[in-house]
Design a protein around this motif. Structure first.
Motif, PDB file in Angstrom:
ATOM      1  N   GLN A 168       0.835  -1.202   0.000  1.00 17.11           N
ATOM      2  CA  GLN A 168       0.000   0.000   0.000  1.00 17.11           C
ATOM      3  C   GLN A 168       0.877   1.263   0.000  1.00 17.11           C
ATOM      4  OE1 GLN A 168      -3.145   0.064   2.986  1.00 17.11           O
ATOM      5  NE2 GLN A 168      -2.654   2.183   3.451  1.00 17.11           N
ATOM      6  N   ARG A 173      -1.234  -5.986   0.872  1.00 18.59           N
ATOM      7  CA  ARG A 173      -2.579  -6.432   0.530  1.00 18.59           C
ATOM      8  C   ARG A 173      -2.466  -7.684  -0.326  1.00 18.59           C
ATOM      9  NH1 ARG A 173      -4.151  -0.336  -0.796  1.00 18.59           N
ATOM     10  NH2 ARG A 173      -3.119  -0.878  -2.751  1.00 18.59           N
ATOM     11  N   LYS A 206      -8.323  -2.067  -1.085  1.00 20.30           N
ATOM     12  CA  LYS A 206      -8.330  -0.643  -0.771  1.00 20.30           C
ATOM     13  C   LYS A 206      -9.757  -0.110  -0.643  1.00 20.30           C
ATOM     14  CE  LYS A 206      -6.513   3.761  -2.479  1.00 20.30           C
ATOM     15  NZ  LYS A 206      -5.729   4.424  -3.557  1.00 20.30           N
TER      16      LYS A 206
END
Length: 632
Positions: A456, A546, A585
């Protein structure tokens, strides 16, 4: 270098001359040399293991104490409570270091806070604390009264942190300010390691590492290393069945001894004295003889005999235990424990010499067999090619020109294949070597499970980071993720910037490939979180990872050109796994899985469901699920 034929001829001529001298030398030297070497090797190993563990555990505890002494959770107030911020910190420290018995802080106003692990205590020690059967930790809290009294509250908690018992000891009489670990540390104004002593509450032998608090209030933070279990470990390393290992400090206090538990029990007649049994109490036997032979020397070794005439090799070595504080380790090895094996070796050598002498006529054949040893070593190196093992540091050499060249060639090939396996997944290299994966372009359709990862905000991090620092940080990050994926048998396809593509069920079939991928993602997330703690401690930006997981059919095989190709997977399943990673996200998760993954492993893992979405580039809706953890 000689040819094979010349070497055989010269060896036959030299063998006759050397054989007689060799047999005589073996008979004279074998017994005494082998006995001493075997016993010395055992003593070296025992000393290394014992001292290595003692130093390692003390250094680890001392480092942790120095760090925690600067924590605001401990050093900013001497008003302690059962729910203070220091308690979770102490619990975490105990969890991180199983060799540590307890951790505590004492303050100038008489306050004292201790967190101790009770699950490792024996029955007698638990009884002294009056610990319930299900207690995992005990919190001891001393809060001074206005009148100057020091009552203590003892709170027991189970593994989940639930309180399972509480005791108020109004006249316990423990004043941390009078204890050696406190007084010496405050006097020195720096970190300190105490001499061994008996714990006030347990009566167990301990060594304490302490450091002054670096905060708003004066005090000392300390942690204990229990010596009763350490003594058991030391005795397990003794050199031979009848050997002995003991460790004592410069004052003669025993740290490890075969009868350590009995000595401690004897010293428990007055626990308030906090005094360990002393080496001076050993007045007879071979230990006393060795000590008399070694007054105030750093190293001494030799042979001593007991009252029955049995010989023992001994070694007494002094080593530093703390600043200005030393200890000694004494090892005793009974000669009889090693002579028997040496005699067997001697007998075996004699039989071998007789056989060789009887076979003198076909000497050329025997020498050829000796030459085969080099060929066997080369064969072993060639077998390492299939296992992708690290190559030997040097090739097999020989005075025979042909064998010498062969050894160099095989070693070079082994190094080339081993290096190649660092750039391509090892399992793929193995399958290429055994010809189960074609080296031609093309692939086959099969079901695989894919995991895509991404960091991220990596672009933002990269813009402000030093390139060299970022490269090292990224390499560390990829290393921990790679370990988690390889532990579950994943095939790491490629690194794409800060992203990783991994798949399961190819090239080797894995019936549980979906579960493997889920476990790997959870393990990688946990490893990343631990690594982020290190990054933040070093002043680096954390890498928040992620993950996207999907199972489906894809074309798996070689893609590229005839000059350069890549074993990879292509298809809609690959694209969807990548899109799932990006959807984290939007939904605020770190691991997203498709419905196909959820349906396969929902009985093994916990998921949180989300509404169906149309992923970017896809034409139909996909129901998505957040992977939470393994089912209880």
């Amino acid at each position: 270098m000689f040819t094979f034929r010349t070497s055989i001829t010269l060896a036959v001529m030299a063998f006759v001359v050397a054989l007689a001298a060799l047999l005589i030398a073996i008979q004279i030297r074998a017994l005494s040399w082998a006995t001493h070497e075997a016993a010395s090797a055992y003593m070296d190993a025992a000393s290394t293991k014992a001292l290595g563990r003692l130093h390692g555990e003390l250094n680890a505890i001392a480092s942790l104490v120095n760090v925690l002494a600067t924590s605001s959770s401990v050093a900013d107030s001497d008003e302690r409570s059962e729910t203070g911020r220091a308690i979770p910190l102490f619990k975490a420290a105990l969890q991180e270091m199983p060799q540590m018995d307890s951790i505590y802080a004492g303050f100038e106003n008489g306050a004292w806070l201790q967190v101790r692990r009770t699950s490792d205590l024996n029955e007698d020690q638990r009884a002294r604390l009056r610990a319930p059967a299900n207690a995992d930790v005990v919190i001891n809290l001393v809060r001074p009264t206005p009148a100057g009294d020091l009552p203590m509250r003892r709170i027991f908690q189970d593994r989940k942190g639930n309180e399972v018992g509480e005791i108020d000891l109004w006249k316990y009489g423990y004043d941390a300010r009078t204890r050696p670990w406190y007084t010496q540390t405050m006097k020195l104004e720096r970190a300190h390691v105490t001499e061994p002593y008996l714990s006030f509450s347990l009566g167990a032998p301990v060594i304490t590492a302490s450091a002054p608090l670096q905060g708003k209030v004066p005090g000392v933070l300390a942690a204990d290393l229990k010596l009763d279990t350490f003594s058991d470990f030391v005795q397990a390393q003794r050199p031979g069945p009848h050997g002995t290992v003991m460790i004592f400090d410069q004052a003669g206090s025993l740290i490890a001894h075969p009868d350590f538990a009995e000595f401690v029990a004897s010293a428990m007649t007055d626990p308030a004295r906090s005094q360990l049994p002393n080496i001076d109490g050993i007045k007879s036997g071979i230990v006393a003889s060795v000590l008399q032979k070694s007054p105030n020397v750093d190293v001494n070794e030799g042979i001593v005999r007991d009252d029955k005439g049995r010989g023992y090799l001994f070694r007494l070595t002094k080593f530093p235990l703390g600043e200005g504080y030393s200890a000694s380790i004494l090892l005793l090895a009974a000669q009889d424990d090693f002579v028997q094996n040496v005699r067997k070796l001697q007998f075996t050598g004699l039989i071998l010499a007789i056989v060789v002498g009887a076979a003198f006529i076909p000497m050329v054949w025997i020498f050829g067999s000796r030459m085969a040893l080099s060929l066997n070593a080369i064969t072993a190196q060639a077998q390492k090619l299939q296992n992708l093992a690290e190559p030997d540091p040097v090739p097999v050499t020989s005075h025979i020109a042909e064998i010498h060249e062969l050894g160099i060639t095989v070693n070079l090939a082994q190094r080339a294949i081993w290096s190649f396996a660092h750039f391509v997944p090892k399992e793929i290299v193995r399958r290429v070597l055994d010809n189960s994966i074609s080296t031609r372009l093309g692939g086959v359709k099969q079901e695989i499970t894919l995991v895509f990862t991404d960091v991220q905000g990596f672009t933002t991090i990269a813009e402000s980071a030093d390139p060299d620092v970022l490269m090292r940080q990224t390499s560390r990050y990829f290393s921990v993720l790679t370990q988690a994926f390889l532990a579950e048998g994943g095939t790491i396809d490629k690194f794409i910037g800060d992203a990783v593509m991994v798949f399961w069920n190819a090239p080797n079939p894995q019936p549980d490939h979906v579960a493997r991928a889920c476990r790997a993602a959870l393990a990688a997330r946990a490893a990343g979180e631990r690594l982020n703690t290190e990054f933040e401690a070093e002043g680096l930006k954390p890498f928040i990872t992620r993950f996207g997981i999907h199972v489906g059919e894809a074309v798996v095989g070689n893609v590229g050109s005839t000059e350069r190709m890549n074993y990879t997977a292509l298809g809609n399943a690959v694209n969807l796994a990548a899109r799932l990673e990006g959807l984290n996200k939007e939904v605020g998760t770190t691991i997203l899985a498709s419905e196909d993954v959820y349906l396969r492993v929902r009985d093994q893992f916990e998921f949180s469901a989300f509404d169906a979405v149309v992923a970017k580039g896809m034409s139909r809706e996909t129901r998505i699920y957040g992977l939470v953890g393994v089912s209880a």
